[in-house]
Scaffold this active site. Structure first.
Site, PDB file in Angstrom:
ATOM      1  N   LEU A  18      47.545  80.086 -86.840  1.00  0.00           N
ATOM      2  CA  LEU A  18      46.600  79.342 -87.238  1.00  0.00           C
ATOM      3  C   LEU A  18      45.687  79.018 -86.291  1.00  0.00           C
ATOM      4  CD1 LEU A  18      48.784  76.244 -89.075  1.00  0.00           C
ATOM      5  CD2 LEU A  18      47.549  78.003 -90.028  1.00  0.00           C
ATOM      6  N   ILE A  22      43.161  79.097 -79.978  1.00  0.00           N
ATOM      7  CA  ILE A  22      41.703  78.538 -79.943  1.00  0.00           C
ATOM      8  C   ILE A  22      41.427  77.054 -79.944  1.00  0.00           C
ATOM      9  CG2 ILE A  22      39.452  78.882 -81.257  1.00  0.00           C
ATOM     10  CD1 ILE A  22      40.308  81.361 -80.104  1.00  0.00           C
ATOM     11  N   TYR A  57      50.929  97.073 -81.637  1.00  0.00           N
ATOM     12  CA  TYR A  57      51.192  96.634 -83.214  1.00  0.00           C
ATOM     13  C   TYR A  57      51.913  95.294 -83.155  1.00  0.00           C
ATOM     14  CZ  TYR A  57      49.171 101.477 -84.782  1.00  0.00           C
ATOM     15  OH  TYR A  57      48.485 102.335 -84.735  1.00  0.00           O
ATOM     16  N   CYS A 384      39.657 102.669 -68.523  1.00  0.00           N
ATOM     17  CA  CYS A 384      41.087 103.047 -68.166  1.00  0.00           C
ATOM     18  C   CYS A 384      41.418 104.575 -68.789  1.00  0.00           C
ATOM     19  CB  CYS A 384      42.028 101.946 -68.486  1.00  0.00           C
ATOM     20  SG  CYS A 384      43.495 102.153 -67.410  1.00  0.00           S
ATOM     21  N   HIS A 510      40.056  97.450 -65.994  1.00  0.00           N
ATOM     22  CA  HIS A 510      39.666  96.671 -67.152  1.00  0.00           C
ATOM     23  C   HIS A 510      38.698  95.411 -66.869  1.00  0.00           C
ATOM     24  CE1 HIS A 510      43.028  98.476 -69.755  1.00  0.00           C
ATOM     25  NE2 HIS A 510      43.581  98.713 -68.451  1.00  0.00           N
ATOM     26  N   GLU A 512      37.138  94.239 -69.104  1.00  0.00           N
ATOM     27  CA  GLU A 512      37.091  93.187 -70.185  1.00  0.00           C
ATOM     28  C   GLU A 512      37.610  91.955 -70.073  1.00  0.00           C
ATOM     29  OE1 GLU A 512      38.657  96.214 -70.082  1.00  0.00           O
ATOM     30  OE2 GLU A 512      40.502  96.131 -71.022  1.00  0.00           O
TER      31      GLU A 512
HETATM   32  N1  GLN Z   1      47.777 105.710 -69.780  1.00  0.00           N
HETATM   33  C1  GLN Z   1      47.055 105.630 -68.854  1.00  0.00           C
HETATM   34  C2  GLN Z   1      47.820 105.440 -67.469  1.00  0.00           C
HETATM   35  O1  GLN Z   1      49.006 104.795 -67.603  1.00  0.00           O
HETATM   36  C3  GLN Z   1      46.029 104.456 -68.984  1.00  0.00           C
HETATM   37  C4  GLN Z   1      46.603 103.155 -69.077  1.00  0.00           C
HETATM   38  C5  GLN Z   1      45.424 102.328 -69.749  1.00  0.00           C
HETATM   39  O2  GLN Z   1      44.592 102.522 -70.402  1.00  0.00           O
HETATM   40  N2  GLN Z   1      45.559 100.928 -69.660  1.00  0.00           N
HETATM   41  O3  GLN Z   1      47.553 105.438 -66.270  1.00  0.00           O
END
Ligand code: GLN
Length: 537
Positions: A18, A22, A57, A384, A510, A512
């Site tokens: 729900l 957020i 997933y 990555c 990362h 993001e």
């Molecule tokens: N599979 C890759 C690694 O373990 C990249 C991991 C990822 O993209 N977070 O280095």
């Protein structure tokens, strides 16, 4: 227990999904805009120690904090809304609770007592809830209980909330989020599921102070009266949460109903300053009514489940607003990309982003999309596994290293341009053993990346086992794929970029995870800018 901190518990009823995360983040944003320091914590009733080992997933993206915790994706929302880092303390699972209790039992800390759900498990939950308040850094701690009231596994959490309400009195508030479904056949909204859900909560000894009703249509005055009467919640504390155009509208929708004022009144809080959400409103304005438009291809293998790339999608939204540009994401399944079909799938894209990931499935498709971006001068952003794909593509097609690969994908590769580091070789346990969390990175002067950050040293978050293999560094450099960021402690390459290309950047970290509404990430902002320039050209 810190006596000055106020605690707000958010539970959910009727169904899951729900949007408790957020609503929690939105309320926190409203309180923050009034000068309060607020943090949000998520308690997840599942038995995994953390979501790090979960398949996307199952659970969507695994979000990583500065301190290297692998956490629920709701923590991403908390950071994006509040512009403030979270940590391991902000996400606790049943697995972690039991692990601590069992460790204590083995050490003999319980002095021969029988260890039980009540009081030992509930005490440990209580300790984890109060940990953040006890730092003295927060006026308000919002604790979101995952799952739905009535779930067997949520029972110890609800009991802990009951105890804390008893102990904290006026310093504590309980918010219950439910669904008020619309019946098409009769054309009405139905309150009964909410009544039942609140009854169930009351049976566990918890009286909600505030109701937030998710609904497709506005609740009438009479419905609010009815809900108040049957749930013992005052009418001014019955709120509606209608489907919004974007999640970033939710704080304003709740503010229009004066939710922050009701919360402050019930918690005996006086606003530290007048609420100011002008920057937020400015962001929303740019987001909703942009003047330009681009289409970015997001290449990954979990694209059926968009939650698997939540932070990337949100970072693109922030970057779009910053550029006055609507960013349409084209979700492209890497398993469906082969040399024959890549052109037709990639044509018309203004930017190509190759997503993080693990394992062999769909990896060759990622390499195909890198090749297309490199050869056609389309802005390319590899994150990555996406950066690793870029390195491998370059090795195969520019350096001529046939069969080059990551040792993860092909352990027998003749050219492991991406390889396992020595300290990873002995690792047998999967959970929490990758390179995780914030690392320093020195940017190479004169590179695009250096110009974008305009900083000599940056800190970004990692989550991977494999690394750029420095044995090949000179060959790459000579061939035009240059290291733009180096880890000062290990010498590992964290950023690569291609010299003769409008915008080609691969990052081992990362970015993001660190993009927020108040601080859109510079790499995403510049990537969208480059994509818009490409669209014009
Ligand atoms: N599979 C890759 C690694 O373990 C990249 C991991 C990822 O993209 N977070 O280095």
């Amino acid at each position: 227990m810190s006596s000055n901190t106020k605690y707000i518990f958010v539970t959910g009823g009727v169904t899951s999904s729900l949007g408790k995360g957020i609503v929690s983040a939105s309320l926190a944003t409203l309180l923050q805009s009034r000068g309060f320091s607020v943090t949000i914590q998520k308690l997840d009733p599942y038995i995994n120690i953390d979501p790090g080992t979960l398949n996307p997933y199952e659970h969507g993206e695994c979000y990583v904090t500065d301190d290297g915790a692998e956490t629920d994706l709701d923590l991403g929302h908390y950071e994006r809304f509040l512009n403030q880092p979270t940590s391991q303390a902000n996400n606790v699972t049943t697995g972690r609770i039991y692990q601590s209790v069992i460790e204590k039992e083995r050490k003999g800390d319980y002095l021969g007592k029988t260890v039980q759900v009540i009081p030992h498990i509930t005490d440990e939950i209580k300790r984890r809830i109060c940990l953040l308040g006890d730092t003295g850094r927060f006026d308000v701690v919002i604790t979101e209980i995952g799952g739905t009231v009535g779930d067997i596994e949520a029972l110890p959490y609800i009991e802990t909330v009951r105890q804390l309400r008893w102990e904290l009195g006026k310093n504590c508030l309980s918010i219950h989020l439910t669904l008020v479904p619309y019946l098409k056949a009769t054309g009405e909204l139905k309150t009964k599921p909410t009544q039942h859900s609140v009854k169930m909560l009351q049976e566990s000894g918890v009286q909600p102070d505030i109701l937030v009703c998710r609904a497709e249509y506005p609740l009438s005055d009479e419905m609010k009266d009815k809900l108040a009467l049957f749930t013992n919640v005052t009418k001014d504390a019955v709120f509606q949460s209608l489907d919004a155009e974007t999640i970033y509208q939710v704080p304003l929708l709740l503010r229009d109903q004066r939710m922050d004022e009701v919360v402050m009144e019930k918690l005996n809080l006086t606003s530290k300053r007048a609420s100011d959400l002008s920057a937020w409103e400015g962001f929303l304005e740019r987001l909703r009514f942009p003047h330009h438009e681009v289409t970015i291809g997001l290449i990954g293998k979990y694209v059926e489940l968009k939650d698997a790339y939540k932070s990337i999608a949100e970072a693109l939204i922030h970057a779009g607003a910053q550029n006055d540009t609507r960013v349409n994401i084209e979700w492209i399944h890497s398993e469906h990309l082969d040399p024959v079909h890549v052109k037709e799938r990639m044509e018309g894209l203004h930017g190509i982003l190759v997503a993080p990931g693990f394992g062999e499935r769909g990896f060759e498709g990622k390499i195909e999309s890198v090749r297309y971006a490199r050869e056609n001068g389309v802005p390319f952003f590899g994150i990555c596994f996406g950066m690793q794909a870029a390195v491998i593509e370059y090795a195969r097609h520019v350096l001529g290293l046939t069969g080059a690969n990551s040792r993860e994908v092909n352990p027998e590769t003749p050219h492991a341009v991406i390889d396992l580091m020595a300290e990873q070789k002995a690792v047998t346990h999967k959970g929490g053993t990758m390179r995780l969390g914030s690392c320093a990175c020195d940017l190479t002067p004169g590179t695009l990346t250096h110009r974008i950050y305009s900083e000599a040293q940056i800190h970004e978050r990692h989550r991977h086992r494999y690394e750029f293999n420095n044995d090949y560094l000179t060959s790459f450099e000579k061939a035009g794929l240059i290291p733009a960021g180096i880890n000062p402690e290990t010498g590992l390459v964290e950023v690569v970029e291609m010299k003769d290309h409008p915008w080609f950047v691969g990052v081992q970290f990362h970015p993001e995870y660190k993009s927020t509404v108040a601080n859109p990430h510079p790499l995403f902002v510049d990537f969208v800018r480059a994509a818009a320039a490409h669209a014009k050209a």
